[in-house]
Design a protein around this motif. Structure first.
Motif, PDB file in Angstrom:
ATOM      1  N   THR A 184      44.844  50.569  35.312  1.00  0.00           N
ATOM      2  CA  THR A 184      43.707  51.382  35.760  1.00  0.00           C
ATOM      3  C   THR A 184      42.831  50.607  36.722  1.00  0.00           C
ATOM      4  N   VAL A 185      42.538  49.359  36.387  1.00  0.00           N
ATOM      5  CA  VAL A 185      41.722  48.524  37.279  1.00  0.00           C
ATOM      6  C   VAL A 185      42.400  48.383  38.637  1.00  0.00           C
ATOM      7  N   VAL A 195      34.883  49.734  40.185  1.00  0.00           N
ATOM      8  CA  VAL A 195      35.555  49.602  38.894  1.00  0.00           C
ATOM      9  C   VAL A 195      34.725  48.733  37.960  1.00  0.00           C
ATOM     10  N   ILE A 196      34.491  49.262  36.767  1.00  0.00           N
ATOM     11  CA  ILE A 196      33.865  48.522  35.675  1.00  0.00           C
ATOM     12  C   ILE A 196      34.899  48.389  34.561  1.00  0.00           C
ATOM     13  N   LYS A 204      38.874  36.490  29.604  1.00  0.00           N
ATOM     14  CA  LYS A 204      39.495  37.561  30.371  1.00  0.00           C
ATOM     15  C   LYS A 204      38.580  38.133  31.458  1.00  0.00           C
ATOM     16  N   GLU A 205      37.316  37.769  31.421  1.00  0.00           N
ATOM     17  CA  GLU A 205      36.369  38.372  32.365  1.00  0.00           C
ATOM     18  C   GLU A 205      36.771  38.085  33.814  1.00  0.00           C
ATOM     19  N   GLN A 206      37.028  36.833  34.144  1.00  0.00           N
ATOM     20  CA  GLN A 206      37.380  36.501  35.525  1.00  0.00           C
ATOM     21  C   GLN A 206      38.739  37.066  35.883  1.00  0.00           C
ATOM     22  N   ARG A 207      39.651  37.123  34.946  1.00  0.00           N
ATOM     23  CA  ARG A 207      40.969  37.678  35.241  1.00  0.00           C
ATOM     24  C   ARG A 207      40.869  39.160  35.587  1.00  0.00           C
ATOM     25  N   LEU A 208      39.986  39.875  34.916  1.00  0.00           N
ATOM     26  CA  LEU A 208      39.759  41.277  35.255  1.00  0.00           C
ATOM     27  C   LEU A 208      39.149  41.413  36.646  1.00  0.00           C
ATOM     28  N   ARG A 209      38.246  40.531  36.982  1.00  0.00           N
ATOM     29  CA  ARG A 209      37.664  40.555  38.338  1.00  0.00           C
ATOM     30  C   ARG A 209      38.735  40.252  39.390  1.00  0.00           C
ATOM     31  N   ASP A 210      39.606  39.319  39.068  1.00  0.00           N
ATOM     32  CA  ASP A 210      40.671  38.989  40.016  1.00  0.00           C
ATOM     33  C   ASP A 210      41.595  40.177  40.267  1.00  0.00           C
ATOM     34  N   LEU A 211      41.748  41.046  39.267  1.00  0.00           N
ATOM     35  CA  LEU A 211      42.584  42.241  39.425  1.00  0.00           C
ATOM     36  C   LEU A 211      41.895  43.342  40.221  1.00  0.00           C
ATOM     37  N   GLY A 212      40.564  43.269  40.324  1.00  0.00           N
ATOM     38  CA  GLY A 212      39.864  44.298  41.092  1.00  0.00           C
ATOM     39  C   GLY A 212      38.607  44.829  40.465  1.00  0.00           C
ATOM     40  N   ALA A 213      38.270  44.406  39.246  1.00  0.00           N
ATOM     41  CA  ALA A 213      37.050  44.894  38.614  1.00  0.00           C
ATOM     42  C   ALA A 213      35.824  44.368  39.358  1.00  0.00           C
ATOM     43  N   ASP A 214      34.928  45.279  39.703  1.00  0.00           N
ATOM     44  CA  ASP A 214      33.682  44.871  40.367  1.00  0.00           C
ATOM     45  C   ASP A 214      32.677  44.325  39.368  1.00  0.00           C
TER      46      ASP A 214
END
Length: 343
Positions: A184-185, A195-196, A204-214
């Motif tokens: 989804t991200v 994307v939130i 996991k926070e930075q990994r989610l940002r690396d995938l595209g989470a703003d």
């Protein structure tokens, strides 16, 4: 053409409720594909939460006794039966989870599903209807392509299906960091959304940002993550929530007026009650969904190819350690897909 079949094939079998310990590896002769059928040498499969529900006896759809489990896999066409026109030996393919669901809305006739009422992909050779097959993106390995049929198609349907797809500039919230949420991200960002993501893990926070989470909300720090989501949207709320956690009440509280919730399920197994007034307060649309059609799979692959997207893989297990792969998936809270490599 029926050349290219091995003399023997190994397949795992299990009955619903048999548990992970009920997975049995057997050797048998391959079945020759019939009219409209294709033999696929499976190179890799991937696990999703659905597979745990099957072995626990908790899956919502029917599961035949002694089924070959796992809906998700990718491989190479090695033989085709009479009248097959869509694929040929050598093609790299994956299969839709619902082989009869080609396009349009889901109907009762389309409910037979791989790894449930039909034999699935945890086998060296799968015999599949040609209509179920889709070509996999050229830049993906078989292991990467094996992640797509359940989690990725579900995420794509959650964002684009139901006649009301996400629009550029809208805000999408993905709950957690399971397979559907990670896709989804990735997809929402490529569709032009803000994307939130939510997570309980600082790692996991930075990994989610690396995938595209703003933005990423750690719901251990902010159990009222719905309030945090509203704060990030200056009080307006998010346009769409892809809810994989069964947190429907909080999703509704995070939602903008006339917002949309794609309700995928509850990985926790909990189904807390929901106050219906929340639905009216947000004038919300809540849509439960079940993976997606072949047409959606194909349109998703077009976006994956255009953006050179790569699925996130957490760990790869050999075929002989399939039970260990299940146990790892069940207990490790992986970030990305768990793969069983067959060849």
């Amino acid at each position: 053409m029926t050349t290219g079949l091995p003399s023997t094939v190994r397949s795992y079998h299990v009955s619903a409720g048999g548990g992970i310990d009920g997975l049995l590896l057997r050797t048998h002769e391959p079945r020759t594909p019939g009219a409209g059928e294709v033999a696929v040498a499976v190179h890799a499969t991937s696990l999703s939460f659905r597979e745990l529900l099957v072995v626990r006896g908790q899956y919502v759809l029917s599961v035949k006794p002694d089924v070959i489990p796992v809906s998700d896999g990718a491989g190479e066409v090695v033989a085709v039966g009479p009248d097959v026109r869509r694929v040929r030996p050598g093609d790299r393919v994956a299969a839709t989870l619902f082989p009869r669901w080609l396009d349009g809305p889901l109907e009762p006739a389309f409910l037979p599903q791989l790894g449930g009422s039909l034999d699935g992909m945890l086998t060296e050779l799968a015999i599949l209807p040609e209509d179920a097959l889709v070509s996999i993106p050229d830049h993906l390995s078989y292991a990467e392509a094996a992640t797509l049929p359940c989690a990725a198609v579900t995420a794509w349907n959650a964002l684009t299906g139901g006649g009301r797809g996400v629009q550029r500039g809208q805000t999408v919230l993905a709950t957690g960091s399971g397979g559907v949420s990670l896709f989804t991200v990735q997809f929402a960002k490529r569709l032009g959304a803000r994307v939130i993501a939510t997570t309980s893990s600082t790692d996991k926070e930075q990994r989610l940002r690396d995938l595209g989470a703003d933005e990423v909300i750690n719901y251990r720090d902010r159990p009222d993550w719905h309030t945090a989501a509203r704060e990030l949207t200056t009080g307006r709320g998010v346009d769409r929530v892809v809810d994989t956690a069964g947190t429907l009440e909080q999703s509704l509280k995070a939602l903008a007026v006339d917002g949309h919730i794609s309700f995928v399920g509850s990985v926790s197994g909990n189904w807390p009650p929901v106050d219906p007034r929340l639905l009216f307060g947000a004038a919300a649309t809540v849509r439960a969904l079940a993976v997606g059609s072949r047409a959606q799979f194909i349109s998703m692959n077009d976006v994956i190819t255009a953006h050179r997207l790569r699925p996130v893989i957490d760990r790869v297990f050999p075929f002989e350690e399939s039970a260990e792969a299940y146990r790892y998936y069940e207990s490790a809270n992986p970030f990305g897909k768990v793969i069983i490599k067959i060849r």
